[in-house]
Design an enzyme around this catalytic site. Structure first.
Site, short mmCIF file in Angstrom:
data_model
loop_
_atom_site.label_atom_id
_atom_site.label_comp_id
_atom_site.label_asym_id
_atom_site.label_seq_id
_atom_site.Cartn_x
_atom_site.Cartn_y
_atom_site.Cartn_z
N LYS A 1 -11.19 15.11 -43.83
CA LYS A 1 -12.48 14.94 -43.15
C LYS A 1 -13.34 16.18 -43.35
CE LYS A 1 -12.10 13.49 -39.02
NZ LYS A 1 -11.93 13.30 -37.57
N LYS B 1 -5.42 21.30 -35.84
CA LYS B 1 -5.56 20.52 -34.59
C LYS B 1 -4.62 21.14 -33.56
CE LYS B 1 -7.67 16.92 -32.84
NZ LYS B 1 -9.02 16.37 -33.14
N GLY C 1 -13.43 20.82 -29.15
CA GLY C 1 -12.96 19.84 -28.17
C GLY C 1 -12.39 18.60 -28.83
N ASP C 2 -11.78 17.76 -28.03
CA ASP C 2 -11.31 16.42 -28.44
C ASP C 2 -11.06 15.69 -27.13
OD1 ASP C 2 -10.35 14.73 -30.83
OD2 ASP C 2 -8.61 14.60 -29.52
N THR D 1 -20.96 13.58 -33.04
CA THR D 1 -19.98 12.61 -33.55
C THR D 1 -20.53 11.19 -33.41
OG1 THR D 1 -18.26 14.13 -32.88
CG2 THR D 1 -17.56 11.93 -33.49
N ASN E 1 -17.37 11.15 -24.88
CA ASN E 1 -18.41 11.83 -25.67
C ASN E 1 -18.86 11.00 -26.88
OD1 ASN E 1 -18.66 13.75 -28.29
ND2 ASN E 1 -19.82 14.54 -26.57
P1 NDP Z 1 -13.35 11.73 -24.39
O1 NDP Z 1 -12.19 12.32 -23.67
O2 NDP Z 1 -14.72 12.21 -24.10
O3 NDP Z 1 -13.35 10.14 -24.21
C1 NDP Z 1 -12.27 9.36 -24.59
C2 NDP Z 1 -12.56 7.93 -24.16
O4 NDP Z 1 -11.53 7.08 -24.69
C3 NDP Z 1 -12.54 7.74 -22.67
O5 NDP Z 1 -13.39 6.68 -22.32
C4 NDP Z 1 -11.07 7.39 -22.42
O6 NDP Z 1 -10.85 6.70 -21.21
C5 NDP Z 1 -10.78 6.52 -23.62
N1 NDP Z 1 -9.36 6.55 -23.93
C6 NDP Z 1 -8.61 7.65 -24.21
N2 NDP Z 1 -7.34 7.29 -24.42
C7 NDP Z 1 -7.28 5.96 -24.27
C8 NDP Z 1 -6.23 5.02 -24.37
N3 NDP Z 1 -4.98 5.37 -24.64
N4 NDP Z 1 -6.55 3.70 -24.17
C9 NDP Z 1 -7.82 3.32 -23.88
N5 NDP Z 1 -8.85 4.19 -23.78
C10 NDP Z 1 -8.57 5.48 -23.96
O7 NDP Z 1 -12.99 11.89 -25.95
P2 NDP Z 1 -13.95 11.81 -27.20
O8 NDP Z 1 -15.03 10.81 -26.97
O9 NDP Z 1 -14.29 13.19 -27.59
O10 NDP Z 1 -12.94 11.29 -28.31
C11 NDP Z 1 -12.73 9.89 -28.57
C12 NDP Z 1 -12.09 9.71 -29.94
O11 NDP Z 1 -12.96 10.29 -30.94
C13 NDP Z 1 -10.75 10.42 -30.14
O12 NDP Z 1 -9.97 9.64 -31.03
C14 NDP Z 1 -11.14 11.72 -30.81
O13 NDP Z 1 -10.06 12.26 -31.56
C15 NDP Z 1 -12.25 11.24 -31.71
N6 NDP Z 1 -13.15 12.28 -32.16
C16 NDP Z 1 -13.88 13.04 -31.29
C17 NDP Z 1 -14.76 13.99 -31.77
C18 NDP Z 1 -15.66 14.75 -30.85
O14 NDP Z 1 -16.54 15.46 -31.37
N7 NDP Z 1 -15.52 14.64 -29.54
C19 NDP Z 1 -14.88 14.27 -33.20
C20 NDP Z 1 -14.14 13.37 -34.04
C21 NDP Z 1 -13.29 12.45 -33.52
P3 NDP Z 1 -10.26 7.48 -19.90
O15 NDP Z 1 -11.46 8.16 -19.30
O16 NDP Z 1 -9.71 6.39 -19.08
O17 NDP Z 1 -9.24 8.47 -20.40
#
Ligand code: NDP
Length: 448
Positions: free
Chosen positions: A114, A126, A165-166, A209, A240
């Site tokens: 990536k 990571k 973050g993640d 993202t 996010n």
């Molecule tokens: P956040 O913690 O902000 O949000 C995660 C979201 O996904 C929440 O709504 C959470 O719900 C839900 N979620 C997490 N785990 C599960 C699960 N096992 N089953 C169902 N829903 C779930 O994270 P991000 O938005 O930052 O990240 C989301 C994805 O994007 C991840 O895969 C991350 O690796 C990827 N990503 C993020 C980047 C970034 O800049 N933030 C960059 C590139 C990739 P709940 O509140 O209930 O936990």
């Protein structure tokens, strides 16, 4: 047995208990095979693939901390420094109960390709912890972050390893981590990205993202002679990535009808009201079920995922393996013709096979995570540049660079797929385009 198969078999024998990592490695190795075959002798001699699949180092450590009731806890902390051939390690920190070495190795491995695709000089890494900030007070999260950084500080630096973050690590956690880094080192430098705007963060990093995902989706859709205008989009997650994917998709004229969290999903046939989602998630860290209290015309489905909802395009933005083979078939049967991944590896192997079948049959469009969500790390690298220059760019400047980056990634991916005889197969295209630059750098740098 081919070189790629040999290396994969060796990996299975060495790491049988790392299913997520093995899955990611298998998918990448299989799809880069045409590029490996073209240089097989040289790569074998240099043990290139054997080195590519093993992290340069993995650091694990204990993280002791005390909760608000005075009870002591010990979590596990990790940093996987996977590959620094093209730049310092770069990749997020994930705080979630299910975090383990296999998941972080899978994420770190994906991150190598990536980061390479962004065209910026960043290697792959990571990290994270099995600590879950959900339900913890700010004071508890702060004490945990301070303890985590007290150990991590020994292994990171602006030219060495720059975490971000993640899942579970947002602005609050980055702030506490940065504060402790500065306190221990006495240095004010760009060692973390995703920082707040008042202490070295970049405008548009928060949005990057999600916006980047929609920018590349727009390219994919345009490439097929269509437009986002008026299309129905199903999104999972409400964190996010999901929030800003919803925002940009709506700005480009699409209608987003779902979002979710780990408890269930919301369906709003009139289009998700983002101000309500912001209020729930950013306002008070609430649950998405509250949406229907504010918007009674919407429906909430406890314990379910949104893949049964009729749509043109699906943008999974929650977590890995959230779309299985059955879900993918349901999406396709309901008329979905495009999936672009905001989350990392949200589609399992059966789902990807279903997309592949539909691509051959009817031109289904599938852009995998390592290309589709690269905007986040791309803007993180722009944050590093601004920190080095001690300057801040405007929102528009960063957003324009992000758009150009996503268009560039789409072009690189399409070109590589075509060059190797897999036109329209963006999985092959993304893996090969990402791999080639890293392979070149590793070959040039000798056996290290
Ligand atoms: P956040 O913690 O902000 O949000 C995660 C979201 O996904 C929440 O709504 C959470 O719900 C839900 N979620 C997490 N785990 C599960 C699960 N096992 N089953 C169902 N829903 C779930 O994270 P991000 O938005 O930052 O990240 C989301 C994805 O994007 C991840 O895969 C991350 O690796 C990827 N990503 C993020 C980047 C970034 O800049 N933030 C960059 C590139 C990739 P709940 O509140 O209930 O936990």
């Amino acid at each position: 047995m081919s070189y790629v198969e040999e290396v994969y078999e060796g990996l299975v024998a060495k790491h049988p208990n790392e299913p997520e990592f093995l899955e990611a490695a298998k998918r990448v190795l299989e799809s880069i095979e045409p590029a490996v075959t073209a240089h097989e002798e040289a790569y074998r001699k240099a043990a290139l693939l054997e080195r590519l699949v093993e992290p340069e180092r993995i650091i694990t450590f204990r993280v002791p901390w005390t909760d608000d009731n005075g009870v002591n806890h010990v979590n596990l902390g990790y940093r996987v420094q996977f590959n620094s051939a093209i730049g310092p390690y770069k990749g997020g920190l994930r705080f979630r109960g299910n975090v383990n070495q296999s998941i972080l190795k899978f994420l770190g491995f994906e991150q190598i390709f990536k980061n390479s695709l962004t065209g910026l000089p960043i290697g792959g890494g990571k990290g994270g912890s099995d600590f879950d900030p959900k339900g913890r007070s700010d004071a508890e999260v702060m004490r945990f972050c301070q303890s985590f950084m007290t150990e991590l500080v020994k292994y990171i630096g602006p030219d060495e390893d720059v975490p971000a973050g993640d899942i579970g690590v947002g602005g609050r956690e980055i702030g506490y981590l940065y504060g402790q880094y500065k306190r221990i080192t006495n240095r004010y430098e760009g060692v973390l990205t995703g920082k707040g705007l008042s202490y070295g963060g970049s405008l548009a990093r928060t949005e990057a993202t999600g916006y980047g995902l929609v920018y590349i989706t727009n390219e994919v859709v345009k490439g097929a002679g269509k437009s986002l205008e008026g299309k129905t989009i199903v999104i999972s997650g409400s964190g996010n990535v999901a929030q800003y994917a919803i925002q940009k998709a709506q700005q480009l004229g699409a209608k987003v009808v779902t979002c979710s969290d780990s408890n269930g999903y919301v369906y709003d046939p009139d289009g998700i009201k983002l101000d309500v989602v912001f209020d729930i998630k950013q306002g008070h860290r609430g649950r998405i079920r509250e949406y229907v209290e504010k918007v009674p015309t919407a429906q909430y489905f406890e314990g379910q995922k949104p893949w049964g909802v009729k749509c043109d395009i699906a943008l999974p933005c929650a977590t890995q393996n959230e779309i299985n083979g059955e879900d993918a078939k349901k999406l396709i049967a309901n008329g979905c013709w495009c999936v672009c991944e905001g989350a990392n590896m949200p589609s399992d192997e059966d789902a990807v096979n279903a997309y592949e079948e539909a691509r051959e049959k009817s031109g289904f469009l599938y852009m995998p995570a390592k290309a589709a969500n690269a905007g986040g790390v791309g803007v993180s690298a722009l944050e590093m540049s601004q920190n080095s220059e001690r300057l801040s760019w405007t929102f528009e400047e960063v957003d324009q660079k992000l758009q150009a980056m996503m268009v560039g990634i789409y072009e690189k991916v399409s070109k590589a797929a075509k060059e190797y005889g897999h036109e329209g197969d963006f999985v092959v295209g993304a893996n090969i385009a990402g791999f080639e630059k890293v392979a070149d750098a590793m070959m040039a740098q000798g056996l290290v």
